[in-house]
Design a protein around this motif. Structure first.
Motif, PDB file in Angstrom:
ATOM      1  N   LEU A 157       0.827  -1.209   0.000  1.00 22.05           N
ATOM      2  CA  LEU A 157       0.000   0.000   0.000  1.00 22.05           C
ATOM      3  C   LEU A 157       0.859   1.257   0.000  1.00 22.05           C
ATOM      4  N   ARG A 158       1.911   1.262   0.798  1.00 24.57           N
ATOM      5  CA  ARG A 158       2.776   2.440   0.881  1.00 24.57           C
ATOM      6  C   ARG A 158       3.498   2.694  -0.445  1.00 24.57           C
ATOM      7  N   THR A 159       3.807   1.623  -1.160  1.00 24.93           N
ATOM      8  CA  THR A 159       4.462   1.782  -2.457  1.00 24.93           C
ATOM      9  C   THR A 159       3.480   2.309  -3.499  1.00 24.93           C
ATOM     10  N   ILE A 160       2.254   1.815  -3.470  1.00 30.29           N
ATOM     11  CA  ILE A 160       1.231   2.348  -4.374  1.00 30.29           C
ATOM     12  C   ILE A 160       1.049   3.838  -4.148  1.00 30.29           C
ATOM     13  N   MET A 161       1.096   4.275  -2.881  1.00 26.67           N
ATOM     14  CA  MET A 161       0.890   5.691  -2.551  1.00 26.67           C
ATOM     15  C   MET A 161       2.134   6.546  -2.732  1.00 26.67           C
TER      16      MET A 161
ATOM     17  N   LEU B  64      11.533  -0.168  -6.962  1.00 30.20           N
ATOM     18  CA  LEU B  64      12.771  -0.401  -7.702  1.00 30.20           C
ATOM     19  C   LEU B  64      12.475  -0.938  -9.099  1.00 30.20           C
ATOM     20  N   LYS B  65      11.340  -1.646  -9.193  1.00 28.55           N
ATOM     21  CA  LYS B  65      10.992  -2.311 -10.438  1.00 28.55           C
ATOM     22  C   LYS B  65       9.498  -2.559 -10.443  1.00 28.55           C
ATOM     23  N   GLY B  66       8.912  -2.649 -11.628  1.00 24.27           N
ATOM     24  CA  GLY B  66       7.498  -2.951 -11.739  1.00 24.27           C
ATOM     25  C   GLY B  66       6.685  -1.731 -12.116  1.00 24.27           C
ATOM     26  N   THR B  67       5.392  -1.938 -12.342  1.00 20.83           N
ATOM     27  CA  THR B  67       4.504  -0.847 -12.737  1.00 20.83           C
ATOM     28  C   THR B  67       3.274  -0.807 -11.845  1.00 20.83           C
ATOM     29  N   ILE B  68       2.780   0.420 -11.661  1.00 15.47           N
ATOM     30  CA  ILE B  68       1.539   0.665 -10.922  1.00 15.47           C
ATOM     31  C   ILE B  68       0.677   1.521 -11.835  1.00 15.47           C
ATOM     32  N   GLN B  69      -0.365   0.940 -12.382  1.00 19.23           N
ATOM     33  CA  GLN B  69      -1.169   1.602 -13.406  1.00 19.23           C
ATOM     34  C   GLN B  69      -2.587   1.839 -12.897  1.00 19.23           C
ATOM     35  N   LEU B  70      -3.004   3.095 -12.827  1.00 22.78           N
ATOM     36  CA  LEU B  70      -4.364   3.480 -12.464  1.00 22.78           C
ATOM     37  C   LEU B  70      -5.075   3.918 -13.727  1.00 22.78           C
ATOM     38  N   ASP B  71      -6.021   3.100 -14.208  1.00 18.88           N
ATOM     39  CA  ASP B  71      -6.618   3.344 -15.521  1.00 18.88           C
ATOM     40  C   ASP B  71      -5.494   3.518 -16.536  1.00 18.88           C
ATOM     41  N   SER B  72      -5.362   4.687 -17.129  1.00 18.32           N
ATOM     42  CA  SER B  72      -4.329   4.899 -18.150  1.00 18.32           C
ATOM     43  C   SER B  72      -3.109   5.638 -17.605  1.00 18.32           C
ATOM     44  N   THR B  73      -3.039   5.830 -16.296  1.00 19.45           N
ATOM     45  CA  THR B  73      -1.969   6.619 -15.692  1.00 19.45           C
ATOM     46  C   THR B  73      -0.965   5.726 -14.975  1.00 19.45           C
ATOM     47  N   ASN B  74       0.317   5.892 -15.292  1.00 19.49           N
ATOM     48  CA  ASN B  74       1.379   5.179 -14.596  1.00 19.49           C
ATOM     49  C   ASN B  74       1.738   5.958 -13.333  1.00 19.49           C
ATOM     50  N   LEU B  75       1.535   5.354 -12.168  1.00 17.31           N
ATOM     51  CA  LEU B  75       1.803   6.026 -10.897  1.00 17.31           C
ATOM     52  C   LEU B  75       3.224   5.831 -10.400  1.00 17.31           C
ATOM     53  N   SER B  76       3.991   4.992 -11.045  1.00 16.71           N
ATOM     54  CA  SER B  76       5.266   4.528 -10.491  1.00 16.71           C
ATOM     55  C   SER B  76       6.245   5.653 -10.182  1.00 16.71           C
ATOM     56  N   ASN B  77       6.222   6.725 -10.965  1.00 16.49           N
ATOM     57  CA  ASN B  77       7.199   7.798 -10.786  1.00 16.49           C
ATOM     58  C   ASN B  77       6.584   9.075 -10.227  1.00 16.49           C
ATOM     59  N   LEU B  78       5.336   9.010  -9.763  1.00 20.48           N
ATOM     60  CA  LEU B  78       4.678  10.187  -9.221  1.00 20.48           C
ATOM     61  C   LEU B  78       4.957  10.330  -7.730  1.00 20.48           C
ATOM     62  N   THR B  79       4.848  11.558  -7.228  1.00 27.34           N
ATOM     63  CA  THR B  79       4.985  11.798  -5.796  1.00 27.34           C
ATOM     64  C   THR B  79       3.673  11.451  -5.093  1.00 27.34           C
ATOM     65  N   THR B  80       3.726  11.374  -3.769  1.00 22.29           N
ATOM     66  CA  THR B  80       2.542  10.994  -3.003  1.00 22.29           C
ATOM     67  C   THR B  80       1.391  11.971  -3.233  1.00 22.29           C
ATOM     68  N   TYR B  81       1.669  13.272  -3.218  1.00 24.41           N
ATOM     69  CA  TYR B  81       0.572  14.226  -3.388  1.00 24.41           C
ATOM     70  C   TYR B  81      -0.008  14.164  -4.797  1.00 24.41           C
ATOM     71  N   GLN B  82       0.829  13.860  -5.789  1.00 21.30           N
ATOM     72  CA  GLN B  82       0.313  13.695  -7.151  1.00 21.30           C
ATOM     73  C   GLN B  82      -0.585  12.461  -7.249  1.00 21.30           C
TER      74      GLN B  82
END
Length: 244
Positions: A47-51, A57-75
């Motif tokens: 959960l903390r990594t999703i947020m 370090l590796k992998g993808t977190i995709q919300l609909d069409s948005t990749n969250l992997s490189n976003l900050t927590t507030y974003q």
């Protein structure tokens, strides 16, 4: 079913420790998606990594069409994701109402309606509405913390162990609220209390040693003694009343 969030092959470290070593999960819309696993399996870290609190370090977190992997927590939060951590932070010197108001990013005509909705969802808060949050019982604090996340109407809610330290009666009330919420939002629930997970969950992902080892329908897992024993060390109810 349609997936709102897809996590694939997620790896993450905390300090020098490798915590996530291949976590994948598919979060279905308008459903309660439960993450189970023994202590130290990587549930909270997922959960903390999703947020964005832990950087993958590796992998993808995709919300609909948005990749969250490189976003900050507030974003990530601005994408419509709410998060209730295991040890929920509250403003102890503010009242219940003030805690909820401060959690709403925009004050609108709907503010009074949303506050009323939270009182309907968590009746235990009504009697404490004008009390300072620091004076609340453990159950009231958990309900207020969850209401503080829900009041802004997120599209996806990540909830970490809402039943922790609560009596069976309060766990039942938390479960009632979660079931009601299924119709208006999508939930990812980390929970050690298997009775609550079984009662509320639609889908389940089981983690072990930082890896996904099982995904499927919650009732399929809950009705299989082999799966419960293998993945969670649990047993089904027996004739003498022992087990689940």
């Amino acid at each position: 079913m349609e997936a709102l969030l897809e996590v694939k092959d997620l790896y993450a470290n905390i300090g020098q420790f490798s915590i996530l070593q291949g976590v994948s999960l598919s979060v279905q819309k308008n459903a309660i998606n439960v993450i189970l696993g023994r202590n130290g399996a990587g549930k909270s870290t997922t959960l903390r990594t999703i947020m964005g609190y832990v950087r993958p370090l590796k992998g993808t977190i995709q919300l609909d069409s948005t990749n969250l992997s490189n976003l900050t927590t507030y974003q990530i939060a601005r994408k419509g994701i709410g998060y209730m951590p295991e040890d929920a932070n509250i403003f102890a010197n503010l009242t219940v109402e003030e805690n909820l108001l401060i959690s709403m990013p925009n004050r609108e005509a709907r503010t009074a309606k949303r506050l009323s909705d939270m009182r309907d969802l968590f009746p235990d808060l009504t009697v404490a509405w004008n009390r300072q949050a620091g004076t609340l019982s453990g159950g009231q604090r958990q309900m207020m913390a969850l209401a503080s996340v829900l009041v802004s109407q997120p599209n996806l809610v990540l909830i970490d162990e809402p039943s922790k330290g609560l009596s069976p009666l309060l766990v039942e009330r938390i479960g009632d609220a979660l079931v009601q919420l299924r119709t208006e939002t999508t939930i990812v629930l980390v929970e050690q209390n298997f009775f609550l997970a079984k009662r509320t969950g639609d889908y389940v992902t089981v983690l072990d040693d930082g890896q996904t080892v099982y995904t499927g329908d919650m009732q399929a897992l809950a009705s299989s003694e082999d799966l419960l024993q293998h993945y969670l060390g649990l047993q089904l109810q027996t004739k003498d009343g022992m087990g689940l």
